[in-house]
Design a protein around this motif. Structure first.
Motif, PDB file in Angstrom:
ATOM      1  N   TYR A  39      43.517  20.977  18.292  1.00  0.00           N
ATOM      2  CA  TYR A  39      43.549  19.511  18.379  1.00  0.00           C
ATOM      3  C   TYR A  39      44.520  19.040  19.466  1.00  0.00           C
ATOM      4  O   TYR A  39      44.195  18.171  20.275  1.00  0.00           O
ATOM      5  CB  TYR A  39      43.947  18.907  17.028  1.00  0.00           C
ATOM      6  CG  TYR A  39      44.153  17.407  17.100  1.00  0.00           C
ATOM      7  CD1 TYR A  39      43.062  16.544  17.166  1.00  0.00           C
ATOM      8  CD2 TYR A  39      45.439  16.870  17.133  1.00  0.00           C
ATOM      9  CE1 TYR A  39      43.252  15.177  17.249  1.00  0.00           C
ATOM     10  CE2 TYR A  39      45.637  15.501  17.221  1.00  0.00           C
ATOM     11  CZ  TYR A  39      44.537  14.656  17.279  1.00  0.00           C
ATOM     12  OH  TYR A  39      44.724  13.292  17.386  1.00  0.00           O
ATOM     13  N   VAL A  40      45.708  19.660  19.482  1.00  0.00           N
ATOM     14  CA  VAL A  40      46.724  19.243  20.457  1.00  0.00           C
ATOM     15  C   VAL A  40      46.292  19.563  21.884  1.00  0.00           C
ATOM     16  O   VAL A  40      46.356  18.706  22.777  1.00  0.00           O
ATOM     17  CB  VAL A  40      48.081  19.926  20.144  1.00  0.00           C
ATOM     18  CG1 VAL A  40      49.090  19.663  21.259  1.00  0.00           C
ATOM     19  CG2 VAL A  40      48.634  19.420  18.817  1.00  0.00           C
ATOM     20  N   PHE A  41      45.819  20.789  22.116  1.00  0.00           N
ATOM     21  CA  PHE A  41      45.475  21.212  23.475  1.00  0.00           C
ATOM     22  C   PHE A  41      44.220  20.520  23.999  1.00  0.00           C
ATOM     23  O   PHE A  41      44.133  20.183  25.186  1.00  0.00           O
ATOM     24  CB  PHE A  41      45.275  22.732  23.532  1.00  0.00           C
ATOM     25  CG  PHE A  41      46.546  23.523  23.344  1.00  0.00           C
ATOM     26  CD1 PHE A  41      47.791  22.930  23.504  1.00  0.00           C
ATOM     27  CD2 PHE A  41      46.499  24.868  23.001  1.00  0.00           C
ATOM     28  CE1 PHE A  41      48.967  23.658  23.324  1.00  0.00           C
ATOM     29  CE2 PHE A  41      47.666  25.600  22.830  1.00  0.00           C
ATOM     30  CZ  PHE A  41      48.904  24.993  22.987  1.00  0.00           C
ATOM     31  N   LEU A  42      43.207  20.319  23.110  1.00  0.00           N
ATOM     32  CA  LEU A  42      41.951  19.717  23.554  1.00  0.00           C
ATOM     33  C   LEU A  42      41.951  18.198  23.405  1.00  0.00           C
ATOM     34  O   LEU A  42      41.533  17.480  24.319  1.00  0.00           O
ATOM     35  CB  LEU A  42      40.760  20.304  22.780  1.00  0.00           C
ATOM     36  CG  LEU A  42      40.156  21.599  23.329  1.00  0.00           C
ATOM     37  CD1 LEU A  42      41.139  22.753  23.175  1.00  0.00           C
ATOM     38  CD2 LEU A  42      38.858  21.932  22.601  1.00  0.00           C
ATOM     39  N   GLY A  43      42.424  17.729  22.235  1.00  0.00           N
ATOM     40  CA  GLY A  43      42.340  16.299  21.963  1.00  0.00           C
ATOM     41  C   GLY A  43      43.456  15.468  22.554  1.00  0.00           C
ATOM     42  O   GLY A  43      43.254  14.299  22.882  1.00  0.00           O
ATOM     43  N   VAL A  44      44.657  16.054  22.680  1.00  0.00           N
ATOM     44  CA  VAL A  44      45.816  15.296  23.162  1.00  0.00           C
ATOM     45  C   VAL A  44      46.106  15.580  24.635  1.00  0.00           C
ATOM     46  O   VAL A  44      46.193  14.668  25.459  1.00  0.00           O
ATOM     47  CB  VAL A  44      47.065  15.607  22.303  1.00  0.00           C
ATOM     48  CG1 VAL A  44      48.281  14.847  22.840  1.00  0.00           C
ATOM     49  CG2 VAL A  44      46.807  15.245  20.847  1.00  0.00           C
ATOM     50  N   PHE A  45      46.233  16.884  24.981  1.00  0.00           N
ATOM     51  CA  PHE A  45      46.600  17.235  26.354  1.00  0.00           C
ATOM     52  C   PHE A  45      45.393  17.517  27.249  1.00  0.00           C
ATOM     53  O   PHE A  45      45.554  17.721  28.456  1.00  0.00           O
ATOM     54  CB  PHE A  45      47.528  18.457  26.359  1.00  0.00           C
ATOM     55  CG  PHE A  45      48.879  18.187  25.749  1.00  0.00           C
ATOM     56  CD1 PHE A  45      49.762  17.284  26.336  1.00  0.00           C
ATOM     57  CD2 PHE A  45      49.259  18.816  24.579  1.00  0.00           C
ATOM     58  CE1 PHE A  45      51.001  17.025  25.771  1.00  0.00           C
ATOM     59  CE2 PHE A  45      50.505  18.571  24.006  1.00  0.00           C
ATOM     60  CZ  PHE A  45      51.379  17.675  24.605  1.00  0.00           C
ATOM     61  N   HIS A  46      44.196  17.532  26.671  1.00  0.00           N
ATOM     62  CA  HIS A  46      42.951  17.695  27.439  1.00  0.00           C
ATOM     63  C   HIS A  46      42.984  18.923  28.354  1.00  0.00           C
ATOM     64  O   HIS A  46      42.668  18.850  29.543  1.00  0.00           O
ATOM     65  CB  HIS A  46      42.672  16.434  28.264  1.00  0.00           C
ATOM     66  CG  HIS A  46      42.667  15.175  27.452  1.00  0.00           C
ATOM     67  ND1 HIS A  46      41.671  14.883  26.537  1.00  0.00           N
ATOM     68  CD2 HIS A  46      43.569  14.149  27.400  1.00  0.00           C
ATOM     69  CE1 HIS A  46      41.950  13.711  25.952  1.00  0.00           C
ATOM     70  NE2 HIS A  46      43.093  13.258  26.453  1.00  0.00           N
ATOM     71  N   LEU A  47      43.358  20.062  27.772  1.00  0.00           N
ATOM     72  CA  LEU A  47      43.433  21.301  28.536  1.00  0.00           C
ATOM     73  C   LEU A  47      42.082  21.986  28.678  1.00  0.00           C
ATOM     74  O   LEU A  47      41.971  23.028  29.319  1.00  0.00           O
ATOM     75  CB  LEU A  47      44.427  22.266  27.873  1.00  0.00           C
ATOM     76  CG  LEU A  47      45.890  21.806  27.817  1.00  0.00           C
ATOM     77  CD1 LEU A  47      46.758  22.866  27.144  1.00  0.00           C
ATOM     78  CD2 LEU A  47      46.418  21.503  29.216  1.00  0.00           C
ATOM     79  N   GLY A  48      41.057  21.421  28.061  1.00  0.00           N
ATOM     80  CA  GLY A  48      39.722  21.978  28.193  1.00  0.00           C
ATOM     81  C   GLY A  48      39.524  23.259  27.400  1.00  0.00           C
ATOM     82  O   GLY A  48      40.311  23.611  26.519  1.00  0.00           O
ATOM     83  N   ILE A  49      38.483  24.015  27.762  1.00  0.00           N
ATOM     84  CA  ILE A  49      38.112  25.201  26.992  1.00  0.00           C
ATOM     85  C   ILE A  49      39.187  26.285  27.060  1.00  0.00           C
ATOM     86  O   ILE A  49      39.341  27.088  26.137  1.00  0.00           O
ATOM     87  CB  ILE A  49      36.748  25.740  27.499  1.00  0.00           C
ATOM     88  CG1 ILE A  49      36.164  26.733  26.486  1.00  0.00           C
ATOM     89  CG2 ILE A  49      36.869  26.346  28.878  1.00  0.00           C
ATOM     90  CD1 ILE A  49      34.729  27.124  26.799  1.00  0.00           C
ATOM     91  N   GLY A  50      39.973  26.311  28.134  1.00  0.00           N
ATOM     92  CA  GLY A  50      41.070  27.268  28.222  1.00  0.00           C
ATOM     93  C   GLY A  50      42.117  27.019  27.151  1.00  0.00           C
ATOM     94  O   GLY A  50      42.736  27.955  26.633  1.00  0.00           O
ATOM     95  N   GLY A  51      42.313  25.753  26.780  1.00  0.00           N
ATOM     96  CA  GLY A  51      43.249  25.417  25.717  1.00  0.00           C
ATOM     97  C   GLY A  51      42.811  25.980  24.384  1.00  0.00           C
ATOM     98  O   GLY A  51      43.643  26.405  23.568  1.00  0.00           O
ATOM     99  N   ALA A  52      41.486  26.005  24.160  1.00  0.00           N
ATOM    100  CA  ALA A  52      40.966  26.585  22.914  1.00  0.00           C
ATOM    101  C   ALA A  52      41.261  28.076  22.851  1.00  0.00           C
ATOM    102  O   ALA A  52      41.600  28.611  21.787  1.00  0.00           O
ATOM    103  CB  ALA A  52      39.458  26.337  22.819  1.00  0.00           C
ATOM    104  N   ALA A  53      41.147  28.765  23.978  1.00  0.00           N
ATOM    105  CA  ALA A  53      41.449  30.198  24.016  1.00  0.00           C
ATOM    106  C   ALA A  53      42.930  30.458  23.736  1.00  0.00           C
ATOM    107  O   ALA A  53      43.285  31.402  23.021  1.00  0.00           O
ATOM    108  CB  ALA A  53      41.060  30.772  25.375  1.00  0.00           C
ATOM    109  N   ILE A  54      43.802  29.630  24.289  1.00  0.00           N
ATOM    110  CA  ILE A  54      45.238  29.781  24.047  1.00  0.00           C
ATOM    111  C   ILE A  54      45.555  29.556  22.576  1.00  0.00           C
ATOM    112  O   ILE A  54      46.351  30.285  21.967  1.00  0.00           O
ATOM    113  CB  ILE A  54      46.049  28.807  24.928  1.00  0.00           C
ATOM    114  CG1 ILE A  54      45.878  29.169  26.409  1.00  0.00           C
ATOM    115  CG2 ILE A  54      47.521  28.834  24.552  1.00  0.00           C
ATOM    116  CD1 ILE A  54      46.480  28.155  27.353  1.00  0.00           C
ATOM    117  N   ALA A  55      44.929  28.549  21.982  1.00  0.00           N
ATOM    118  CA  ALA A  55      45.152  28.265  20.562  1.00  0.00           C
ATOM    119  C   ALA A  55      44.749  29.452  19.702  1.00  0.00           C
ATOM    120  O   ALA A  55      45.460  29.836  18.765  1.00  0.00           O
ATOM    121  CB  ALA A  55      44.359  27.017  20.155  1.00  0.00           C
ATOM    122  N   THR A  56      43.607  30.070  20.020  1.00  0.00           N
ATOM    123  CA  THR A  56      43.159  31.237  19.269  1.00  0.00           C
ATOM    124  C   THR A  56      44.131  32.401  19.433  1.00  0.00           C
ATOM    125  O   THR A  56      44.506  33.073  18.464  1.00  0.00           O
ATOM    126  CB  THR A  56      41.762  31.671  19.747  1.00  0.00           C
ATOM    127  OG1 THR A  56      40.846  30.612  19.483  1.00  0.00           O
ATOM    128  CG2 THR A  56      41.294  32.921  19.020  1.00  0.00           C
TER     129      THR A  56
END
Length: 443
Positions: free
Chosen positions: A182-199
């Motif tokens: 939520y933070v990486f995609l919804g707040v900071f808009h890091l895109g799909i790379g943010g989802a990979a970092i979160a995982t």
């Protein structure tokens, strides 16, 4: 608690579930990591990005294959030595195998970066989807060592009677993954790379906790001066090769699914396959978690030559799996609409494709649990060859046959029927091999 006391308890459903429930929950959370990525990616970025996650799956499955091989094979070898009352050797081998995991993770990380561009450049993808693929994998590969350690520490915590801690780590990692998505995609808009970092950060929770826990001498298994017995590594690799084969050929079959779907339904078809794979993966993780939970018990009773307990454990397990199969299939079929709508809105063409596919693929849930348990049981019995035959036939040979034949005959419906048909063929093989080896292992 002394491990001898725990393993000497009567084999009842309650005592089995004390081992299995934490690992089932843990396995569900581990599969939930990937599903959470898909949920946030599909809703906050789009279904093309969801397709990209599936297109990167074969590369990710290679990492999973190696870690699963070392984890399941190593756990069986080490717990067999514990059952034979050789704790010092078991701890030396444990430390050695963890070092092997670190080295393997570093090598795979470097290889992944070197071949990534070539793989996605030759798939005929749109520029948007190809960019999503490289962005996701670029970040994911940073956590290769953590992923290997997570898979290994998960099983070793269970074997050391720290299943509750393993569950806590998995839950914590899952919650962290959700928050960071939520933070990486919804707040900071890091895109799909943010989802990979979160995982990756979610996976790292168990890796870090394991390093701390197994550094303490009071743990049943703990780090000590390693003994570089490469025959142990060979034994662990051979014993866990069936699980490696399952993970590896899953990546190959995923690739085949993607190519077939690109031919019949384009990138929307790939997104639909991704959604269905999430549903099947979540259901399958129930059986994987159960098999992981009872595997140390099977290995211990086999090493102890306690055939009475082994027989009762297997019989009870088959009843549990039969009941779970009926329930999971019924739930998946009845809840198809709500499940698919989590990832794609009803007005999206992906929705109808995925809904139709899920109703057909749900048939596979009647067979998957028995096949996963049969393969895992032979691994726990240190018969990696039979386990490998089961896993390879189920995940590759039968899937290859059904994927080549059924779509050619039935079109799109043939693609959806491929998985249930392959699982049914695998069930027939599992039953035959269980019957063949019953007298040898006396289960």
């Amino acid at each position: 608690m002394d491990t001898q006391t725990a393993y000497s308890k009567p084999v009842t459903l309650r005592n089995i579930l004390k081992f299995a429930v934490p690992t089932i929950a843990m396995s569900l959370f581990m599969s939930f990591y990937t599903m959470v990525d898909g949920l946030f990616v599909s809703n906050l970025i789009g279904t093309n990005a969801l397709s990209a996650i599936n297109l990167t799956a074969p590369v990710i499955q290679l990492v999973t294959a190696i870690s699963t091989m070392l984890a399941t094979g190593g756990s069986a070898v080490i717990m067999k030595k514990m059952g034979e009352q050789k704790p010092r050797e078991a701890r030396e081998d444990f430390t050695f195998l963890i070092l092997v995991n670190v080295a393997a993770g570093l090598v795979m990380c470097v290889l992944g970066y070197s071949v990534m561009g070539t793989i996605f450049g030759n798939m005929g993808l749109s520029a948007e989807v190809a960019n999503y693929c490289t962005s996701y994998l670029n970040r994911y590969l940073l956590f290769t060592v953590s992923i290997l350690l997570m898979n290994n520490f998960t099983l070793y915590m269970i074997a050391s009677e720290k299943a509750a801690l393993s569950l806590i780590c998995s839950v914590t990692g899952g919650v962290l993954n959700i928050i960071l998505d939520y933070v990486f995609l919804g707040v900071f808009h890091l895109g799909i790379g943010g989802a990979a970092i979160a995982t990756g950060l979610g996976y790292s929770v168990t890796a870090v906790a394991g390093l701390i826990v197994f550094s303490r001498k009071e743990s049943l298994l703990h780090f000590t001066k390693p003994a570089f017995r490469f025959r142990v590594l060979a034994g662990a690799a051979a014993n866990g090769c069936s699980e490696m084969a399952t993970a590896l050929v899953t990546g190959i079959i995923t690739l085949m699914f993607n190519w077939t779907m690109l031919r019949y339904a384009g990138e929307n078809g790939v997104a639909a396959v991704t959604i269905i794979m999430y549903v099947l993966m979540f259901a399958s993780s129930l059986y994987t978690g159960y098999s992981y939970g009872v595997a140390p018990m099977i290995s211990y009773y086999y090493g102890e030559k306690n055939h009475e307990k082994l027989k009762k454990l297997v019989a009870t397990s088959l009843k549990v799996i039969a009941f779970s199969s009926l329930v999971s299939a019924a739930v998946s079929f009845a809840a198809t609409g709500p499940l698919v709508s989590i990832f794609a809105r009803p007005d999206n063409p992906v929705y109808e494709l995925a809904a139709t596919g899920n109703r057909i693929c749900t048939l596979a849930l009647f067979f998957i649990g028995f096949n996963i348990f049969a393969s895992g049981m032979f691994t726990a019995l240190s018969n990696g060859i039979v386990s490998a035959v089961l896993a390879f036939s189920r995940s590759f040979v039968f899937m290859l046959i059904t994927m080549l034949v059924l779509p050619a005959l039935l079109g799109m419906n043939g693609i959806w029927l491929a998985t249930p048909a392959a699982e049914f063929m695998a069930l027939a093989l599992s039953v035959a091999l269980l019957a063949k080896y019953q007298k040898r292992y006396q289960y």
